[in-house]
Design a protein around this motif. Structure first.
Motif, PDB file in Angstrom:
ATOM      1  N   ARG A 275       0.717 -23.396 -19.249  1.00  0.00           N
ATOM      2  CA  ARG A 275      -0.257 -23.497 -18.159  1.00  0.00           C
ATOM      3  C   ARG A 275      -1.681 -23.264 -18.631  1.00  0.00           C
ATOM      4  O   ARG A 275      -2.626 -23.741 -17.999  1.00  0.00           O
ATOM      5  N   ILE A 276      -1.841 -22.537 -19.730  1.00  0.00           N
ATOM      6  CA  ILE A 276      -3.197 -22.248 -20.212  1.00  0.00           C
ATOM      7  C   ILE A 276      -3.823 -23.467 -20.883  1.00  0.00           C
ATOM      8  O   ILE A 276      -4.946 -23.399 -21.383  1.00  0.00           O
ATOM      9  N   THR A 405      -5.748 -16.406 -28.271  1.00  0.00           N
ATOM     10  CA  THR A 405      -4.952 -17.491 -27.696  1.00  0.00           C
ATOM     11  C   THR A 405      -3.461 -17.221 -27.881  1.00  0.00           C
ATOM     12  O   THR A 405      -2.649 -17.459 -26.973  1.00  0.00           O
ATOM     13  N   ILE A 406      -3.074 -16.728 -29.053  1.00  0.00           N
ATOM     14  CA  ILE A 406      -1.674 -16.402 -29.307  1.00  0.00           C
ATOM     15  C   ILE A 406      -1.204 -15.311 -28.352  1.00  0.00           C
ATOM     16  O   ILE A 406      -0.112 -15.399 -27.763  1.00  0.00           O
ATOM     17  N   ARG A 411       2.093 -13.953 -23.586  1.00  0.00           N
ATOM     18  CA  ARG A 411       2.180 -13.341 -22.269  1.00  0.00           C
ATOM     19  C   ARG A 411       2.698 -14.357 -21.247  1.00  0.00           C
ATOM     20  O   ARG A 411       3.512 -14.025 -20.381  1.00  0.00           O
ATOM     21  N   GLU A 412       2.218 -15.593 -21.330  1.00  0.00           N
ATOM     22  CA  GLU A 412       2.683 -16.604 -20.379  1.00  0.00           C
ATOM     23  C   GLU A 412       4.161 -16.904 -20.574  1.00  0.00           C
ATOM     24  O   GLU A 412       4.922 -16.987 -19.606  1.00  0.00           O
ATOM     25  N   VAL A 413       4.584 -17.069 -21.830  1.00  0.00           N
ATOM     26  CA  VAL A 413       5.987 -17.391 -22.091  1.00  0.00           C
ATOM     27  C   VAL A 413       6.904 -16.274 -21.602  1.00  0.00           C
ATOM     28  O   VAL A 413       7.980 -16.528 -21.045  1.00  0.00           O
ATOM     29  N   GLN A 420       0.640  -5.711 -16.942  1.00  0.00           N
ATOM     30  CA  GLN A 420       1.627  -5.304 -17.936  1.00  0.00           C
ATOM     31  C   GLN A 420       1.033  -5.378 -19.339  1.00  0.00           C
ATOM     32  O   GLN A 420       0.391  -6.372 -19.688  1.00  0.00           O
ATOM     33  N   PRO A 421       1.230  -4.324 -20.137  1.00  0.00           N
ATOM     34  CA  PRO A 421       0.684  -4.339 -21.497  1.00  0.00           C
ATOM     35  C   PRO A 421       1.407  -5.343 -22.364  1.00  0.00           C
ATOM     36  O   PRO A 421       2.584  -5.636 -22.165  1.00  0.00           O
TER      37      PRO A 421
END
Length: 439
Positions: A275-276, A405-406, A411-413, A420-421
């Motif tokens: 999504r990013i 970016t990584i 975080r998205e995956v 959340q940390p």
């Protein structure tokens, strides 16, 4: 630097910038921290030593020749400073020489931002030949018997005669400090070397924070890889290429007319859009587990990876190489438009993503393939070659962007909420010791 490599990342206290700058401006402090001093310590005392050179002078220490007395003087001061922090006066002929960097401007790679660069030089006293064979040969000649049958005093005699078979081995790696984001990047996987660099930076006032990649998910590296594969696009195209690979040699497989799709199926076995706005591809080398109770199988060929993942219902990816891409539209010379994929970053994702013993997060097999192309394109367009600080500053900026970016992609995956940390975070202290994050 500027190509495929392995980077260790540690945290940096932003507020330690002032102390760091004060030490850079202190000629005495910089002299004892320099490679000029470290080289003297290694040569005279036969011990390992780490020194620094400014980013623009990787061999700056060689521009100042020291006689034996001067080497001894500088080495003694360096050892004293390391042992008890004692500040002493060094003779002016050493202190005013050109062989070491001093002053903020010698290390700062950006005129306005608190970005710094340096070369960390490791000096190790190593055997340059097969030492046992040298001892054996000299034992035969000097005492006419094998080394194992010598008396202790005779062994010491042979050992003393063999010292000339050792020499100082010099290796050096680039180090980037970003006080704006609070991170240090060291191009090394050697824990001993990384620790020595951390110690050297600390002596110059930079406060280092142990960090690690960490997410609130068990076995999160494997979860990310398999979640990406679960959502892969172009599944039919990957399957077709895998089927062709079973029947034909690689040279016999007909390339697709769609150049973008040919690039995808020939290099990857998974390609997922996030999504990013970026795409994440998985390629070899990879390890695939066919069953929970069996060891993983190492694979390099993407078509073979596709075949193995389809063999059993519970097959899964254990490790893999990830490529982050952006899909952009470009105008061709004929005036038409076509899509191209631009590689933003490549790196390996596996269980070795942290060096917990020294508190460093790792980027193994890391590369930014487009960076070099962008620099050459700028040179062609402007007809000007960037200055050395611009080369270093550009790499640091892109490296920092890639890491962010990584972190965001992971975080998205993993579907983490905003509070959340997760990412490269400080290692927590619990029960009197470091809490080791689990990948």
């Amino acid at each position: 630097m500027f190509g495929r490599g392995n980077w260790a990342i540690v945290g940096l206290v932003k507020e330690s910038l002032e102390a760091f700058q004060l030490n850079l401006a202190d000629p005495l402090r910089m002299a004892v921290a320099s490679q000029l001093a470290a080289g003297a310590v290694a040569r005279l005392y036969g011990s390992d030593a780490t020194g620094i050179n400014p980013y623009s002078g990787p061999r700056l220490d060689q521009e100042q020749e020291l006689n034996l007395d001067q080497q001894t003087e500088l080495a003694q001061h360096a050892i004293a400073e390391q042992e008890d922090g004692a500040a002493a006066t060094i003779p002016a002929e050493i202190l005013e020489g050109p062989g070491y960097g001093r002053g903020v401007e010698a290390f700062q790679i950006h005129g306005e931002l608190p970005w710094f660069g340096l070369w960390a030089v490791s000096n190790e006293w190593k055997n340059q030949s097969d030492l046992p064979s040298i001892k054996e040969g000299r034992s035969y000649v000097m005492l006419e018997r094998p080394y194992k049958f010598l008396q202790p005093t005779d062994k010491r005699t042979v050992d003393d005669k063999t010292q000339d078979a050792t020499a100082v081995s010099r290796t050096q790696v680039p180090v980037l400090l970003d006080f704006n984001l609070g991170r240090v990047y060291i191009e090394s996987t050697n824990q001993k070397q990384i620790h020595a660099i951390i110690v050297a930076l600390s002596r110059l006032g930079a406060e280092i924070v142990p960090v690690a990649w960490n997410y609130p998910v068990n076995n999160w590296t494997e979860v990310i890889l398999n979640q990406l594969y679960e959502n892969t696009q172009f599944r039919d195209e990957f399957a077709k290429r895998a089927e062709e690979a079973k029947r034909f040699k690689e040279s016999e497989i007909e390339k697709l007319e769609d150049r973008e799709m040919e690039m995808i199926v020939s290099k990857f076995f998974s390609m997922t859009e996030l999504r990013i706005g970026i795409w994440v591809g998985i390629s070899g080398p990879t390890r695939i587990r066919l069953h929970e109770a069996t060891p993983p199988v190492a694979v390099r060929n993407p078509a073979m990876a596709t075949t193995l993942l389809d063999l059993t219902s519970n097959a899964g990816i254990v490790t893999g190489s990830l490529t982050l891409q952006e899909s952009i539209t470009v105008t061709t010379k004929s005036g038409g438009e076509r899509n191209i994929r631009r590689d933003m970053a490549r790196f390996d994702l596996n269980e070795r993503i942290n060096l917990t013993e020294i508190g460093a997060a790792m980027l193994r097999g890391f590369d930014m393939p487009s960076h070099k192309k962008d620099v050459f394109r700028e040179i062609r367009e402007t007809r000007q070659v960037p200055a050395i600080p611009q080369f270093w500053g550009g790499w640091l900026q892109q490296l920092s962007n890639a890491v962010r970016t990584i972190e965001e992609a992971f975080r998205e995956v993993l579907e983490l909420a905003g509070d959340q940390p997760g990412g490269i975070v400080p290692m927590q202290i619990s029960g009197g010791g470091e809490e080791v994050p689990k990948p």
